[in-house]
Design a protein around this motif. Structure first.
Motif, mmCIF file in Angstrom:
data_model
loop_
_atom_site.group_PDB
_atom_site.id
_atom_site.type_symbol
_atom_site.label_atom_id
_atom_site.label_comp_id
_atom_site.label_asym_id
_atom_site.label_seq_id
_atom_site.Cartn_x
_atom_site.Cartn_y
_atom_site.Cartn_z
ATOM 1 N N LYS A 40 0.834 -1.207 0.000
ATOM 2 C CA LYS A 40 0.000 0.000 0.000
ATOM 3 C C LYS A 40 0.867 1.255 0.000
ATOM 4 N N THR A 41 1.919 1.263 0.788
ATOM 5 C CA THR A 41 2.812 2.420 0.829
ATOM 6 C C THR A 41 3.460 2.649 -0.530
ATOM 7 N N LYS A 42 3.893 1.580 -1.177
ATOM 8 C CA LYS A 42 4.479 1.718 -2.517
ATOM 9 C C LYS A 42 3.461 2.284 -3.504
ATOM 10 N N ALA A 43 2.224 1.810 -3.432
ATOM 11 C CA ALA A 43 1.187 2.289 -4.348
ATOM 12 C C ALA A 43 0.913 3.772 -4.138
ATOM 13 N N LEU A 44 0.862 4.206 -2.888
ATOM 14 C CA LEU A 44 0.638 5.619 -2.593
ATOM 15 C C LEU A 44 1.831 6.475 -3.014
ATOM 16 N N ALA A 45 3.025 5.975 -2.777
ATOM 17 C CA ALA A 45 4.231 6.705 -3.195
ATOM 18 C C ALA A 45 4.268 6.844 -4.718
ATOM 19 N N LEU A 50 3.647 10.074 -9.832
ATOM 20 C CA LEU A 50 2.876 10.368 -11.048
ATOM 21 C C LEU A 50 2.331 11.793 -11.018
ATOM 22 N N ALA A 51 1.761 12.197 -9.879
ATOM 23 C CA ALA A 51 1.205 13.548 -9.761
ATOM 24 C C ALA A 51 2.296 14.604 -9.896
ATOM 25 N N ALA A 52 3.423 14.396 -9.228
ATOM 26 C CA ALA A 52 4.517 15.375 -9.271
ATOM 27 C C ALA A 52 5.120 15.485 -10.665
ATOM 28 N N ALA A 53 5.146 14.374 -11.388
ATOM 29 C CA ALA A 53 5.718 14.379 -12.739
ATOM 30 C C ALA A 53 4.699 14.797 -13.800
ATOM 31 N N GLY A 54 3.450 14.973 -13.399
ATOM 32 C CA GLY A 54 2.411 15.359 -14.357
ATOM 33 C C GLY A 54 1.986 14.231 -15.267
ATOM 34 N N LEU A 55 2.208 13.010 -14.838
ATOM 35 C CA LEU A 55 1.874 11.832 -15.651
ATOM 36 C C LEU A 55 0.491 11.321 -15.262
ATOM 37 N N THR A 56 -0.516 12.084 -15.628
ATOM 38 C CA THR A 56 -1.866 11.783 -15.175
ATOM 39 C C THR A 56 -2.502 10.593 -15.885
ATOM 40 N N GLY A 57 -1.959 10.162 -17.000
ATOM 41 C CA GLY A 57 -2.537 9.028 -17.724
ATOM 42 C C GLY A 57 -2.592 7.756 -16.897
ATOM 43 N N GLY A 58 -1.656 7.576 -15.986
ATOM 44 C CA GLY A 58 -1.623 6.372 -15.166
ATOM 45 C C GLY A 58 -2.371 6.489 -13.852
ATOM 46 N N ILE A 59 -2.866 7.685 -13.554
ATOM 47 C CA ILE A 59 -3.510 7.907 -12.260
ATOM 48 C C ILE A 59 -4.711 6.976 -12.022
ATOM 49 N N PRO A 60 -5.674 6.872 -12.937
ATOM 50 C CA PRO A 60 -6.836 6.018 -12.638
ATOM 51 C C PRO A 60 -6.462 4.567 -12.314
ATOM 52 N N PHE A 61 -5.576 3.998 -13.098
ATOM 53 C CA PHE A 61 -5.163 2.610 -12.850
ATOM 54 C C PHE A 61 -4.510 2.469 -11.483
ATOM 55 N N HIS A 62 -3.598 3.378 -11.173
ATOM 56 C CA HIS A 62 -2.846 3.258 -9.923
ATOM 57 C C HIS A 62 -3.686 3.634 -8.697
ATOM 58 N N VAL A 63 -4.677 4.483 -8.870
ATOM 59 C CA VAL A 63 -5.610 4.754 -7.773
ATOM 60 C C VAL A 63 -6.406 3.488 -7.464
ATOM 61 N N GLN A 64 -6.906 2.840 -8.494
ATOM 62 C CA GLN A 64 -7.666 1.603 -8.279
ATOM 63 C C GLN A 64 -6.801 0.540 -7.613
ATOM 64 N N HIS A 65 -5.545 0.464 -8.025
ATOM 65 C CA HIS A 65 -4.625 -0.499 -7.408
ATOM 66 C C HIS A 65 -4.434 -0.191 -5.923
ATOM 67 N N VAL A 91 0.722 19.542 -8.974
ATOM 68 C CA VAL A 91 0.154 18.282 -8.486
ATOM 69 C C VAL A 91 -1.360 18.329 -8.365
ATOM 70 N N ILE A 92 -1.942 19.519 -8.205
ATOM 71 C CA ILE A 92 -3.388 19.569 -8.036
ATOM 72 C C ILE A 92 -4.127 19.184 -9.317
ATOM 73 N N GLN A 93 -3.430 19.197 -10.449
ATOM 74 C CA GLN A 93 -4.048 18.752 -11.704
ATOM 75 C C GLN A 93 -4.472 17.290 -11.618
ATOM 76 N N ALA A 94 -3.771 16.514 -10.829
ATOM 77 C CA ALA A 94 -4.072 15.089 -10.702
ATOM 78 C C ALA A 94 -5.182 14.810 -9.696
ATOM 79 N N LEU A 95 -5.491 15.756 -8.835
ATOM 80 C CA LEU A 95 -6.434 15.510 -7.744
ATOM 81 C C LEU A 95 -7.840 15.136 -8.223
ATOM 82 N N PRO A 96 -8.483 15.919 -9.116
ATOM 83 C CA PRO A 96 -9.835 15.534 -9.543
ATOM 84 C C PRO A 96 -9.866 14.172 -10.223
#
Length: 104
Positions: A40-45, A50-65, A91-96
């Protein structure tokens, strides 16, 4: 193989370049096994990165994980925003996107 929540680009990578994707997955699995953090810690890290790098394409998958590993909605928000002092409002771009993925 379709991965729910994975970006179209990642789906294409997995389907269209199987040798590359197998090699990449092997490397990811080895790095994961070498990391002493709990899952869980690895998934959150990872979400933080992803958020810091602006790589939002992977956010939905990794949130579900992360959610399947027991992460709460508040932990998802915290992970996305942990980079706020270092990289600023980017980073707030990834929040919604992260919260929508969690609520889905």
């Amino acid at each position: 193989m379709e991965l729910k929540g994975a970006s179209n680009a990642f789906q294409a990578f997995m389907q269209e370049t199987p040798e590359y994707s197998r090699a990449w997955l092997e490397m990811v699995q080895k790095l994961d096994a070498a990391n002493p953090l709990d899952s869980k810690t690895k998934a959150l890290a990872y979400l933080s990165v992803l958020a810091a790098a602006g790589l939002t394409g992977g956010i939905p998958f990794h949130v579900q994980h992360a959610k399947t590993l027991g992460a709460s909605r508040e932990e998802i928000s915290g992970a996305v925003l942990v980079g706020l002092p270092a990289v600023g409002h980017a980073v707030i771009q990834a929040l919604p996107l992260a919260l929508a993925a969690y609520d889905a």
